[in-house]
Design a protein around this motif. Structure first.
Motif, PDB file in Angstrom:
ATOM      1  N   ILE A 142     -25.402   5.859   4.275  1.00 30.01           N
ATOM      2  CA  ILE A 142     -25.808   7.195   4.700  1.00 30.01           C
ATOM      3  C   ILE A 142     -25.363   7.507   6.133  1.00 30.01           C
ATOM      4  O   ILE A 142     -25.292   8.677   6.521  1.00 30.01           O
ATOM      5  N   VAL A 143     -25.060   6.476   6.923  1.00 27.28           N
ATOM      6  CA  VAL A 143     -24.605   6.708   8.301  1.00 27.28           C
ATOM      7  C   VAL A 143     -23.140   6.340   8.494  1.00 27.28           C
ATOM      8  O   VAL A 143     -22.638   6.347   9.621  1.00 27.28           O
ATOM      9  N   HIS A 144     -22.423   6.033   7.422  1.00 25.59           N
ATOM     10  CA  HIS A 144     -21.008   5.694   7.554  1.00 25.59           C
ATOM     11  C   HIS A 144     -20.209   6.812   8.211  1.00 25.59           C
ATOM     12  O   HIS A 144     -19.342   6.565   9.064  1.00 25.59           O
ATOM     13  N   LYS A 145     -20.478   8.043   7.805  1.00 25.84           N
ATOM     14  CA  LYS A 145     -19.732   9.165   8.361  1.00 25.84           C
ATOM     15  C   LYS A 145     -19.899   9.236   9.873  1.00 25.84           C
ATOM     16  O   LYS A 145     -18.903   9.324  10.610  1.00 25.84           O
ATOM     17  N   LYS A 146     -21.129   9.207  10.342  1.00 21.24           N
ATOM     18  CA  LYS A 146     -21.372   9.280  11.784  1.00 21.24           C
ATOM     19  C   LYS A 146     -20.744   8.093  12.505  1.00 21.24           C
ATOM     20  O   LYS A 146     -20.077   8.258  13.541  1.00 21.24           O
ATOM     21  N   ARG A 148     -16.231  15.153   0.388  1.00 19.88           N
ATOM     22  CA  ARG A 148     -16.105  16.065   1.536  1.00 19.88           C
ATOM     23  C   ARG A 148     -16.227  15.310   2.847  1.00 19.88           C
ATOM     24  O   ARG A 148     -15.434  15.513   3.782  1.00 19.88           O
ATOM     25  N   ASP A 149     -17.208  14.422   2.940  1.00 22.02           N
ATOM     26  CA  ASP A 149     -17.391  13.637   4.159  1.00 22.02           C
ATOM     27  C   ASP A 149     -16.241  12.666   4.378  1.00 22.02           C
ATOM     28  O   ASP A 149     -15.819  12.422   5.520  1.00 22.02           O
ATOM     29  N   ALA A 150     -15.727  12.101   3.293  1.00 25.50           N
ATOM     30  CA  ALA A 150     -14.590  11.173   3.410  1.00 25.50           C
ATOM     31  C   ALA A 150     -13.372  11.888   3.980  1.00 25.50           C
ATOM     32  O   ALA A 150     -12.676  11.364   4.860  1.00 25.50           O
ATOM     33  N   LYS A 151     -13.122  13.097   3.500  1.00 27.38           N
ATOM     34  CA  LYS A 151     -11.974  13.869   3.996  1.00 27.38           C
ATOM     35  C   LYS A 151     -12.129  14.189   5.476  1.00 27.38           C
ATOM     36  O   LYS A 151     -11.138  14.164   6.238  1.00 27.38           O
ATOM     37  N   GLU A 152     -13.347  14.463   5.896  1.00 29.89           N
ATOM     38  CA  GLU A 152     -13.583  14.749   7.316  1.00 29.89           C
ATOM     39  C   GLU A 152     -13.214  13.547   8.177  1.00 29.89           C
ATOM     40  O   GLU A 152     -12.632  13.699   9.256  1.00 29.89           O
ATOM     41  N   ILE A 153     -13.544  12.357   7.700  1.00 27.53           N
ATOM     42  CA  ILE A 153     -13.189  11.147   8.450  1.00 27.53           C
ATOM     43  C   ILE A 153     -11.675  10.974   8.506  1.00 27.53           C
ATOM     44  O   ILE A 153     -11.100  10.684   9.567  1.00 27.53           O
ATOM     45  N   PHE A 154     -11.008  11.143   7.378  1.00 25.29           N
ATOM     46  CA  PHE A 154      -9.553  10.973   7.361  1.00 25.29           C
ATOM     47  C   PHE A 154      -8.860  12.012   8.242  1.00 25.29           C
ATOM     48  O   PHE A 154      -7.878  11.703   8.931  1.00 25.29           O
ATOM     49  N   ASP A 155      -9.359  13.236   8.229  1.00 24.79           N
ATOM     50  CA  ASP A 155      -8.788  14.271   9.086  1.00 24.79           C
ATOM     51  C   ASP A 155      -8.946  13.901  10.556  1.00 24.79           C
ATOM     52  O   ASP A 155      -8.026  14.098  11.370  1.00 24.79           O
ATOM     53  N   ALA A 156     -10.105  13.358  10.908  1.00 27.46           N
ATOM     54  CA  ALA A 156     -10.352  12.955  12.297  1.00 27.46           C
ATOM     55  C   ALA A 156      -9.437  11.802  12.701  1.00 27.46           C
ATOM     56  O   ALA A 156      -8.904  11.773  13.817  1.00 27.46           O
ATOM     57  N   ALA A 157      -9.252  10.853  11.796  1.00 24.27           N
ATOM     58  CA  ALA A 157      -8.376   9.710  12.088  1.00 24.27           C
ATOM     59  C   ALA A 157      -6.938  10.160  12.282  1.00 24.27           C
ATOM     60  O   ALA A 157      -6.235   9.674  13.187  1.00 24.27           O
ATOM     61  N   ARG A 177     -33.840   0.136  -0.388  1.00 27.94           N
ATOM     62  CA  ARG A 177     -32.797   1.149  -0.244  1.00 27.94           C
ATOM     63  C   ARG A 177     -32.303   1.703  -1.576  1.00 27.94           C
ATOM     64  O   ARG A 177     -31.966   2.885  -1.686  1.00 27.94           O
ATOM     65  N   LEU A 178     -32.261   0.888  -2.629  1.00 26.64           N
ATOM     66  CA  LEU A 178     -31.747   1.370  -3.909  1.00 26.64           C
ATOM     67  C   LEU A 178     -32.714   2.330  -4.593  1.00 26.64           C
ATOM     68  O   LEU A 178     -32.309   3.068  -5.497  1.00 26.64           O
ATOM     69  N   ARG A 179     -33.966   2.336  -4.157  1.00 21.26           N
ATOM     70  CA  ARG A 179     -34.960   3.247  -4.729  1.00 21.26           C
ATOM     71  C   ARG A 179     -35.189   4.488  -3.869  1.00 21.26           C
ATOM     72  O   ARG A 179     -35.890   5.404  -4.279  1.00 21.26           O
ATOM     73  N   ASP A 180     -34.584   4.509  -2.698  1.00 22.99           N
ATOM     74  CA  ASP A 180     -34.890   5.547  -1.716  1.00 22.99           C
ATOM     75  C   ASP A 180     -33.784   6.611  -1.654  1.00 22.99           C
ATOM     76  O   ASP A 180     -32.673   6.312  -1.215  1.00 22.99           O
ATOM     77  N   PRO A 181     -34.071   7.855  -2.059  1.00 19.74           N
ATOM     78  CA  PRO A 181     -33.065   8.923  -1.962  1.00 19.74           C
ATOM     79  C   PRO A 181     -32.603   9.152  -0.527  1.00 19.74           C
ATOM     80  O   PRO A 181     -31.442   9.502  -0.299  1.00 19.74           O
ATOM     81  N   TYR A 215     -28.351  14.264  -2.625  1.00 20.46           N
ATOM     82  CA  TYR A 215     -29.108  13.510  -1.636  1.00 20.46           C
ATOM     83  C   TYR A 215     -29.626  14.434  -0.533  1.00 20.46           C
ATOM     84  O   TYR A 215     -29.023  15.476  -0.253  1.00 20.46           O
ATOM     85  N   PRO A 216     -30.752  14.076   0.080  1.00 19.63           N
ATOM     86  CA  PRO A 216     -31.343  14.939   1.111  1.00 19.63           C
ATOM     87  C   PRO A 216     -30.363  15.329   2.210  1.00 19.63           C
ATOM     88  O   PRO A 216     -30.373  16.466   2.685  1.00 19.63           O
ATOM     89  N   GLN A 217     -29.493  14.401   2.609  1.00 19.81           N
ATOM     90  CA  GLN A 217     -28.540  14.686   3.685  1.00 19.81           C
ATOM     91  C   GLN A 217     -27.547  15.784   3.286  1.00 19.81           C
ATOM     92  O   GLN A 217     -26.993  16.470   4.148  1.00 19.81           O
ATOM     93  N   GLU A 218     -27.308  15.928   1.982  1.00 19.72           N
ATOM     94  CA  GLU A 218     -26.351  16.928   1.519  1.00 19.72           C
ATOM     95  C   GLU A 218     -26.955  18.325   1.451  1.00 19.72           C
ATOM     96  O   GLU A 218     -26.236  19.308   1.295  1.00 19.72           O
ATOM     97  N   ARG A 219     -28.267  18.409   1.554  1.00 17.35           N
ATOM     98  CA  ARG A 219     -28.939  19.713   1.525  1.00 17.35           C
ATOM     99  C   ARG A 219     -29.033  20.329   2.907  1.00 17.35           C
ATOM    100  O   ARG A 219     -29.373  21.498   3.055  1.00 17.35           O
TER     101      ARG A 219
END
Length: 360
Positions: free
Chosen positions: A93-97, A120-129, A184-188, A355-359
């Motif tokens: 959940i914090v990989h992007k940051k 979407r988040d993966a593309k943002e990382i690649f664009d930044a790199a 973690r596997l049970r936690d949204p 996931y909550p972070q996507e909302r």
């Protein structure tokens, strides 16, 4: 084998001090005959200085501990001028940051799977790199195992089981009902569920055994999926991959209810079957080939391996960086990460899992 004096070297900073980071650090120090690069851990970042110090003491050898600086934050690693590449072993959940912060500091990045929560988040990382001119790769270590390369060779070059028709990949772990509700596997809130944690492996294996190519060169395919949700996470996910131009299909699934199967993937062809076996799907141990023509002897292949096997992906990173590449082009290019993340995104759409972070 090339002289080890001519091999590239890479200085690593590690963020997070959990079991995956521990295994990665330990593997980098193994002396082995197939080494393709020299590695050193020069910085470790954690939530406390004590955790970072204990990680260095526990996972680095007496000869290398003095070279590693402990930090009570990840920022210390990002800003350490001695660090060339950052290994991200944090929760996804914090990989992007984490990746964006490391890139902003001008560091190369090897980030654990799943790379992000979504494409979407993966593309943002690649664009930044790309904008920063640094290397980034998703750490799907399984792809770099020599046994996996041998499997691909047997299937796609030697065509040992003839024309490939179908594959079956299933991965299940633990028991949802016995997990701590805060696990973690049970936690949204932590991006829990089977799909992102272990489903990524069954999707990956399906792609590996059905398609000889990756990334932009991968064959046309369509992927369907279905999920069963419980308390905001998927406890079962499954789907079918179809490759119309190759005349192949793959059935994949993942579950948080363990059936103790240790068959990683089974591939059926016109001449026989190839079955991969391992304690975990991320870490294949051996494979067997059985022929429909019973006059042909079955084949079993089990190569030796030291440690866990994280060093193969680390070598690939070092070699690519030394060549001035921003991505590893042959095994884990950016497009391959995006393709897999898009598959996972579409599977989640089938059940409405957000996931909550996507909302936000």
């Amino acid at each position: 084998m090339a002289s080890t004096d001519s091999l590239p070297s890479l200085r690593w900073g590690i963020i997070a001090t959990g079991i995956i980071s521990s295994r990665f650090a330990a593997d980098l120090q193994i002396n082995r005959p197939d080494v393709r690069a020299h590695h050193s851990v020069v910085a470790v970042g954690s939530s406390t200085l004590e955790k970072a110090q204990n990680f260095i003491k526990t996972n680095l050898t007496a000869e290398t501990r003095a070279d590693a600086t402990p930090y009570a934050s990840y920022e210390g690693v990002y800003n350490d001028p001695n660090v060339q590449a950052v290994y991200i072993g944090t929760p996804h959940i914090v990989h992007k940051k984490n990746a964006l912060d490391a890139i902003a500091a001008g560091k190369h990045v090897l980030c654990e799977k799943p790379f992000t929560l979504n494409a979407r988040d993966a593309k943002e990382i690649f664009d930044a790199a790309k904008a920063k001119g640094v290397f980034v790769m998703e750490a799907v270590w399984t792809r770099f195992f020599p046994i996996v390369q041998e499997i691909k060779k047997k299937l796609h070059e030697e065509k040992i089981i003839g024309d490939i028709y179908r594959s079956f990949a299933e991965y299940s772990i633990m028991d949802y009902n016995e997990m701590d509700p805060k696990f973690r596997l049970r936690d949204p809130e932590l991006g829990g569920g089977a799909l992102l944690d272990i489903g990524i492996y069954t999707v990956t294996w399906t792609r590996l055994v059905l398609d000889p190519n990756v990334g932009d060169k991968a064959a046309e395919s369509s992927w369907t999926g279905s999920q069963i949700l419980k308390n905001g996470v998927d406890v079962h996910s499954a789907g079918i991959a179809s490759y119309p131009t190759l005349n192949r299909q793959g059935i994949w699934s993942c579950s948080l209810f363990d059936n103790f199967s240790r068959d990683v993937v089974k591939v059926e062809g016109s001449l026989g079957t190839l079955t991969v076996v391992g304690k975990h799907h991320s870490c294949p141990q051996w494979f067997k080939v059985e022929f429909f023509d019973k006059t042909r002897e079955p084949i079993r292949y089990e190569p030796p391996k030291e440690g866990f096997g994280f060093y193969w992906e680390a070598d690939a990173v070092a070699v690519a960086i030394a060549a001035g590449k921003l991505e590893e082009e042959n095994t884990m290019p950016w497009k391959e990460t995006l393709s897999v993340m898009e598959i996972l995104d579409n599977v989640r759409k089938s059940s409405g899992l957000v996931y909550p972070q996507e909302r936000a």
